[in-house]
Scaffold this active site. Sequence first.
Site, short mmCIF file in Angstrom:
data_model
loop_
_atom_site.label_atom_id
_atom_site.label_comp_id
_atom_site.label_asym_id
_atom_site.label_seq_id
_atom_site.Cartn_x
_atom_site.Cartn_y
_atom_site.Cartn_z
N ASP A 178 0.57 -1.03 0.32
CA ASP A 178 0.46 0.03 0.06
C ASP A 178 0.91 1.25 0.09
OD1 ASP A 178 -2.48 1.51 0.16
OD2 ASP A 178 -3.27 1.13 2.35
N LEU A 202 10.60 -19.99 -4.70
CA LEU A 202 10.00 -19.20 -3.74
C LEU A 202 8.75 -19.40 -4.63
CD1 LEU A 202 9.38 -16.69 -2.82
CD2 LEU A 202 10.24 -15.14 -4.21
N HIS A 211 2.72 3.47 -8.74
CA HIS A 211 2.28 1.54 -9.62
C HIS A 211 3.44 1.32 -10.02
CE1 HIS A 211 -1.97 2.30 -7.68
NE2 HIS A 211 -2.24 2.82 -8.31
C1 IPE Z 1 -5.10 -2.88 0.21
O1 IPE Z 1 -4.74 -1.41 -0.53
C2 IPE Z 1 -5.68 -2.80 -1.20
C3 IPE Z 1 -3.85 -3.80 -2.03
C4 IPE Z 1 -3.17 -2.91 -1.54
C5 IPE Z 1 -3.52 -3.95 -3.25
P1 IPE Z 1 -6.17 0.34 -0.44
O2 IPE Z 1 -5.78 1.29 -0.95
O3 IPE Z 1 -7.31 -0.76 -1.96
O4 IPE Z 1 -6.98 0.44 0.60
P2 IPE Z 1 -8.04 1.11 2.21
O5 IPE Z 1 -8.68 1.77 1.00
O6 IPE Z 1 -6.88 1.66 2.24
O7 IPE Z 1 -8.25 0.16 3.25
C1 IPE Z 2 -1.89 0.50 -3.05
O1 IPE Z 2 -1.45 1.68 -3.29
C2 IPE Z 2 -2.18 0.13 -5.07
C3 IPE Z 2 -3.11 -0.91 -5.07
C4 IPE Z 2 -4.06 -0.80 -4.23
C5 IPE Z 2 -3.16 -1.39 -6.42
P1 IPE Z 2 -2.43 2.31 -3.31
O2 IPE Z 2 -2.67 2.75 -4.95
O3 IPE Z 2 -3.56 2.27 -2.41
O4 IPE Z 2 -2.07 4.23 -2.40
P2 IPE Z 2 -2.48 5.16 -1.86
O5 IPE Z 2 -2.81 4.01 -0.35
O6 IPE Z 2 -3.54 5.55 -2.12
O7 IPE Z 2 -1.45 5.65 -1.22
MG MG Z 3 -4.23 2.60 -0.62
#
Ligand code: IPE
Ligand code: IPE
Ligand code: MG
Length: 245
Positions: A24, A135, A41
Amino acid sequence: MDGVTQGKEAAGSGRARHVAIIMDGNGRWAAQRGLPREDGHRAGIEALRRVVRGAPNLGVEMLTVYAFSTENWRRPASEVSALMSLLVEFLESETPELAAEGVRLATIGDLSVLPQASQEALRRALTNTAGGERLLLTLALNYGGRAEIVRAAKKLVRFVQAGRVSLGAVDEQMFASLLDTHALPDPDLLIRASGEERLSNFLLWQSAYTELWVTDTFWPDFGVEHLQQALLAFASRDRRYGSHS
Ligand code: IPE
Ligand code: IPE
Ligand code: MG
Protein backbone atom coordinates in the site's frame (compact mmCIF):
# COMPACT_ATOMS: atom_id res chain seq x y z
CA MET A 1 -1.49 -31.67 9.80
CA ASP A 2 -3.98 -29.80 12.04
CA GLY A 3 -3.75 -26.07 12.71
CA VAL A 4 -2.19 -26.48 16.13
CA THR A 5 0.59 -28.80 14.99
CA GLN A 6 1.29 -26.53 12.05
CA GLY A 7 1.46 -23.54 14.40
CA LYS A 8 3.86 -25.17 16.84
CA GLU A 9 6.25 -26.09 14.07
CA ALA A 10 6.31 -22.54 12.74
CA ALA A 11 6.74 -21.15 16.27
CA GLY A 12 9.67 -23.48 16.93
CA SER A 13 11.60 -22.35 13.89
CA GLY A 14 11.37 -18.58 14.45
CA ARG A 15 11.44 -18.34 10.68
CA ALA A 16 8.63 -16.96 8.57
CA ARG A 17 8.15 -19.40 5.70
CA HIS A 18 5.05 -17.66 4.37
CA VAL A 19 4.96 -13.88 4.26
CA ALA A 20 1.92 -11.90 3.10
CA ILE A 21 2.24 -8.25 2.05
CA ILE A 22 -0.30 -5.45 1.63
CA MET A 23 1.56 -3.34 -0.91
CA ASP A 24 0.00 0.00 0.00
CA GLY A 25 0.97 3.65 -0.46
CA ASN A 26 1.72 3.87 -4.18
CA GLY A 27 -0.64 6.81 -4.69
CA ARG A 28 0.66 8.81 -1.75
CA TRP A 29 4.25 8.13 -2.82
CA ALA A 30 3.42 9.61 -6.24
CA ALA A 31 1.45 12.55 -4.80
CA GLN A 32 4.42 13.51 -2.60
CA ARG A 33 6.46 13.86 -5.77
CA GLY A 34 3.77 15.62 -7.77
CA LEU A 35 3.51 12.58 -10.07
CA PRO A 36 0.41 10.79 -11.38
CA ARG A 37 -0.75 7.78 -9.35
CA GLU A 38 0.22 5.47 -12.19
CA ASP A 39 3.88 6.36 -11.64
CA GLY A 40 3.43 5.24 -8.05
CA HIS A 41 2.10 1.90 -9.23
CA ARG A 42 5.07 1.54 -11.59
CA ALA A 43 7.46 2.23 -8.73
CA GLY A 44 5.48 -0.30 -6.69
CA ILE A 45 6.26 -2.96 -9.26
CA GLU A 46 9.97 -2.20 -8.89
CA ALA A 47 9.60 -2.71 -5.13
CA LEU A 48 7.92 -6.05 -5.75
CA ARG A 49 10.82 -7.09 -8.00
CA ARG A 50 13.32 -6.26 -5.25
CA VAL A 51 11.41 -8.14 -2.60
CA VAL A 52 10.85 -11.21 -4.77
CA ARG A 53 14.55 -11.32 -5.56
CA GLY A 54 15.61 -10.93 -1.93
CA ALA A 55 13.01 -13.06 -0.15
CA PRO A 56 14.45 -16.56 -0.77
CA ASN A 57 17.83 -15.49 0.66
CA LEU A 58 16.04 -14.58 3.89
CA GLY A 59 14.44 -17.99 4.25
CA VAL A 60 11.05 -17.03 2.85
CA GLU A 61 9.50 -19.85 0.81
CA MET A 62 6.12 -18.29 0.02
CA LEU A 63 5.18 -14.69 -0.66
CA THR A 64 1.53 -13.68 -1.08
CA VAL A 65 0.99 -10.11 -2.22
CA TYR A 66 -2.19 -8.04 -2.34
CA ALA A 67 -2.18 -6.52 -5.83
CA PHE A 68 -5.85 -5.67 -6.44
CA SER A 69 -8.76 -5.96 -4.04
CA THR A 70 -12.43 -6.59 -4.72
CA GLU A 71 -12.95 -2.99 -3.53
CA ASN A 72 -10.32 -1.48 -5.84
CA TRP A 73 -12.89 -1.50 -8.70
CA ARG A 74 -14.31 1.59 -6.97
CA ARG A 75 -11.37 3.62 -8.25
CA PRO A 76 -11.62 5.76 -11.40
CA ALA A 77 -11.76 3.62 -14.55
CA SER A 78 -8.51 5.17 -15.77
CA GLU A 79 -6.63 3.99 -12.67
CA VAL A 80 -8.17 0.51 -12.87
CA SER A 81 -7.16 0.13 -16.49
CA ALA A 82 -3.65 1.44 -15.79
CA LEU A 83 -3.31 -1.19 -13.05
CA MET A 84 -4.50 -3.96 -15.38
CA SER A 85 -2.07 -2.86 -18.11
CA LEU A 86 0.78 -2.74 -15.61
CA LEU A 87 -0.06 -6.28 -14.54
CA VAL A 88 0.20 -7.54 -18.11
CA GLU A 89 3.43 -5.57 -18.62
CA PHE A 90 4.89 -7.01 -15.43
CA LEU A 91 3.96 -10.57 -16.37
CA GLU A 92 5.31 -10.30 -19.93
CA SER A 93 8.58 -8.67 -18.99
CA GLU A 94 9.29 -10.59 -15.78
CA THR A 95 8.25 -14.16 -16.51
CA PRO A 96 11.55 -15.30 -18.06
CA GLU A 97 13.53 -13.88 -15.14
CA LEU A 98 11.11 -15.25 -12.55
CA ALA A 99 11.36 -18.69 -14.13
CA ALA A 100 15.17 -18.45 -14.20
CA GLU A 101 15.19 -17.53 -10.50
CA GLY A 102 13.02 -20.50 -9.55
CA VAL A 103 9.91 -18.44 -8.78
CA ARG A 104 6.57 -20.14 -9.33
CA LEU A 105 3.60 -17.85 -9.85
CA ALA A 106 0.13 -18.53 -8.50
CA THR A 107 -2.99 -16.43 -7.96
CA ILE A 108 -5.84 -16.08 -5.50
CA GLY A 109 -9.02 -14.14 -6.14
CA ASP A 110 -11.70 -14.36 -8.81
CA LEU A 111 -9.89 -13.90 -12.11
CA SER A 112 -13.00 -14.49 -14.23
CA VAL A 113 -13.93 -10.80 -14.36
CA LEU A 114 -10.43 -9.51 -15.18
CA PRO A 115 -9.88 -8.22 -18.72
CA GLN A 116 -9.23 -11.02 -21.22
CA ALA A 117 -5.66 -9.81 -21.86
CA SER A 118 -4.86 -10.02 -18.13
CA GLN A 119 -6.30 -13.52 -17.87
CA GLU A 120 -4.30 -14.71 -20.86
CA ALA A 121 -1.06 -13.15 -19.62
CA LEU A 122 -1.65 -14.81 -16.25
CA ARG A 123 -2.27 -18.21 -17.82
CA ARG A 124 0.98 -17.94 -19.78
CA ALA A 125 2.96 -16.76 -16.76
CA LEU A 126 1.60 -19.56 -14.57
CA THR A 127 2.49 -22.17 -17.17
CA ASN A 128 5.95 -20.74 -17.83
CA THR A 129 6.89 -20.60 -14.15
CA ALA A 130 5.31 -23.92 -13.15
CA GLY A 131 8.70 -25.53 -12.49
CA GLY A 132 9.87 -22.94 -9.92
CA GLU A 133 10.89 -24.43 -6.57
CA ARG A 134 12.66 -21.57 -4.81
CA LEU A 135 9.77 -19.21 -4.10
CA LEU A 136 6.01 -19.45 -4.52
CA LEU A 137 4.77 -15.97 -5.43
CA THR A 138 0.99 -15.71 -5.12
CA LEU A 139 -0.67 -12.63 -6.58
CA ALA A 140 -3.98 -11.66 -4.96
CA LEU A 141 -6.02 -10.25 -7.84
CA ASN A 142 -9.63 -9.21 -7.54
CA TYR A 143 -9.21 -10.77 -4.12
CA GLY A 144 -11.30 -10.08 -1.03
CA GLY A 145 -11.38 -12.25 2.07
CA ARG A 146 -15.16 -11.98 2.38
CA ALA A 147 -15.80 -12.83 -1.26
CA GLU A 148 -13.44 -15.81 -0.95
CA ILE A 149 -15.31 -17.11 2.11
CA VAL A 150 -18.68 -16.69 0.38
CA ARG A 151 -17.38 -18.56 -2.69
CA ALA A 152 -16.16 -21.39 -0.43
CA ALA A 153 -19.52 -21.49 1.37
CA LYS A 154 -21.33 -21.79 -1.95
CA LYS A 155 -19.09 -24.68 -3.02
CA LEU A 156 -19.80 -26.38 0.29
CA VAL A 157 -23.56 -25.98 -0.08
CA ARG A 158 -23.35 -27.51 -3.55
CA PHE A 159 -21.34 -30.49 -2.22
CA VAL A 160 -23.83 -31.04 0.61
CA GLN A 161 -26.82 -30.70 -1.73
CA ALA A 162 -25.27 -33.23 -4.10
CA GLY A 163 -24.77 -35.61 -1.19
CA ARG A 164 -20.99 -35.59 -1.64
CA VAL A 165 -20.30 -34.16 1.84
CA SER A 166 -22.23 -34.73 5.07
CA LEU A 167 -22.71 -31.86 7.52
CA GLY A 168 -20.85 -33.85 10.14
CA ALA A 169 -17.75 -33.84 7.94
CA VAL A 170 -17.56 -30.04 7.86
CA ASP A 171 -14.80 -28.69 10.08
CA GLU A 172 -12.21 -25.90 9.85
CA GLN A 173 -9.75 -27.97 7.87
CA MET A 174 -12.41 -29.06 5.40
CA PHE A 175 -13.67 -25.49 4.97
CA ALA A 176 -10.12 -24.18 4.46
CA SER A 177 -9.67 -26.70 1.66
CA LEU A 178 -12.38 -24.84 -0.29
CA LEU A 179 -10.66 -21.45 -0.03
CA ASP A 180 -8.46 -20.04 -2.82
CA THR A 181 -5.49 -20.59 -0.50
CA HIS A 182 -6.12 -24.35 -0.13
CA ALA A 183 -2.58 -25.14 -1.25
CA LEU A 184 -0.92 -22.64 1.10
CA PRO A 185 -0.25 -22.77 4.84
CA ASP A 186 -1.55 -19.74 6.80
CA PRO A 187 0.83 -16.77 6.58
CA ASP A 188 3.31 -16.56 9.46
CA LEU A 189 3.82 -12.83 8.98
CA LEU A 190 1.70 -10.12 7.38
CA ILE A 191 3.40 -6.87 6.42
CA ARG A 192 1.52 -3.68 5.60
CA ALA A 193 3.30 -0.74 4.01
CA SER A 194 2.22 2.91 4.30
CA GLY A 195 1.27 2.98 7.98
CA GLU A 196 -2.39 1.94 7.78
CA GLU A 197 -3.25 -0.51 10.53
CA ARG A 198 -5.99 -2.58 8.93
CA LEU A 199 -6.41 -5.74 6.88
CA SER A 200 -8.54 -4.14 4.13
CA ASN A 201 -10.19 -7.53 3.46
CA PHE A 202 -6.91 -9.42 2.94
CA LEU A 203 -6.67 -13.08 4.04
CA LEU A 204 -9.34 -12.73 6.74
CA TRP A 205 -9.67 -16.44 7.49
CA GLN A 206 -5.98 -17.22 7.06
CA SER A 207 -4.66 -14.43 9.31
CA ALA A 208 -6.31 -15.70 12.50
CA TYR A 209 -2.90 -16.19 14.17
CA THR A 210 -0.63 -14.36 11.76
CA GLU A 211 1.90 -11.92 13.22
CA LEU A 212 1.35 -8.36 11.95
CA TRP A 213 4.07 -5.85 11.12
CA VAL A 214 3.31 -2.34 9.88
CA THR A 215 5.76 0.17 8.48
CA ASP A 216 5.16 3.83 7.61
CA THR A 217 7.27 3.36 4.50
CA PHE A 218 5.22 3.67 1.30
CA TRP A 219 5.38 0.49 -0.77
CA PRO A 220 7.49 2.01 -3.63
CA ASP A 221 10.22 2.77 -1.06
CA PHE A 222 10.06 -0.70 0.45
CA GLY A 223 13.22 -2.75 0.06
CA VAL A 224 14.87 -5.94 1.21
CA GLU A 225 16.07 -4.11 4.33
CA HIS A 226 12.45 -3.59 5.40
CA LEU A 227 11.67 -7.25 4.83
CA GLN A 228 14.72 -8.09 6.91
CA GLN A 229 13.50 -5.81 9.73
CA ALA A 230 10.08 -7.42 9.65
CA LEU A 231 11.56 -10.93 9.77
CA LEU A 232 13.78 -9.94 12.68
CA ALA A 233 10.77 -8.63 14.60
CA PHE A 234 8.92 -11.83 13.75
CA ALA A 235 11.72 -14.01 15.12
CA SER A 236 11.29 -12.50 18.58
CA ARG A 237 7.49 -12.84 18.71
CA ASP A 238 5.96 -15.36 21.08
CA ARG A 239 3.26 -17.19 19.14
CA ARG A 240 0.98 -18.75 21.71
CA TYR A 241 -2.07 -19.69 19.64
CA GLY A 242 -4.26 -19.20 22.66
CA SER A 243 -2.19 -21.55 24.75
CA HIS A 244 0.04 -20.66 27.73
CA SER A 245 3.66 -19.66 27.07
C1 IPE B 1 -5.36 -2.59 0.00
O1 IPE B 1 -5.06 -1.26 -0.15
C2 IPE B 1 -5.39 -3.26 -1.35
C3 IPE B 1 -4.10 -3.43 -2.00
C4 IPE B 1 -2.94 -3.06 -1.55
C5 IPE B 1 -4.16 -4.07 -3.27
P1 IPE B 1 -6.20 -0.14 -0.31
O2 IPE B 1 -5.50 1.13 -0.52
O3 IPE B 1 -7.17 -0.57 -1.32
O4 IPE B 1 -6.90 -0.19 1.13
P2 IPE B 1 -7.62 0.94 1.96
O5 IPE B 1 -8.63 1.57 1.05
O6 IPE B 1 -6.57 1.89 2.42
O7 IPE B 1 -8.23 0.21 3.12
C1 IPE C 1 -1.62 0.29 -3.36
O1 IPE C 1 -1.41 1.66 -3.39
C2 IPE C 1 -1.90 -0.27 -4.73
C3 IPE C 1 -3.27 -0.73 -4.93
C4 IPE C 1 -4.25 -0.67 -4.06
C5 IPE C 1 -3.59 -1.31 -6.22
P1 IPE C 1 -2.61 2.70 -3.38
O2 IPE C 1 -3.00 2.96 -4.78
O3 IPE C 1 -3.70 2.23 -2.49
O4 IPE C 1 -1.90 3.96 -2.77
P2 IPE C 1 -2.47 4.93 -1.66
O5 IPE C 1 -2.91 4.08 -0.50
O6 IPE C 1 -3.61 5.66 -2.28
O7 IPE C 1 -1.32 5.81 -1.31
MG1 MG D 1 -4.07 2.44 -0.52
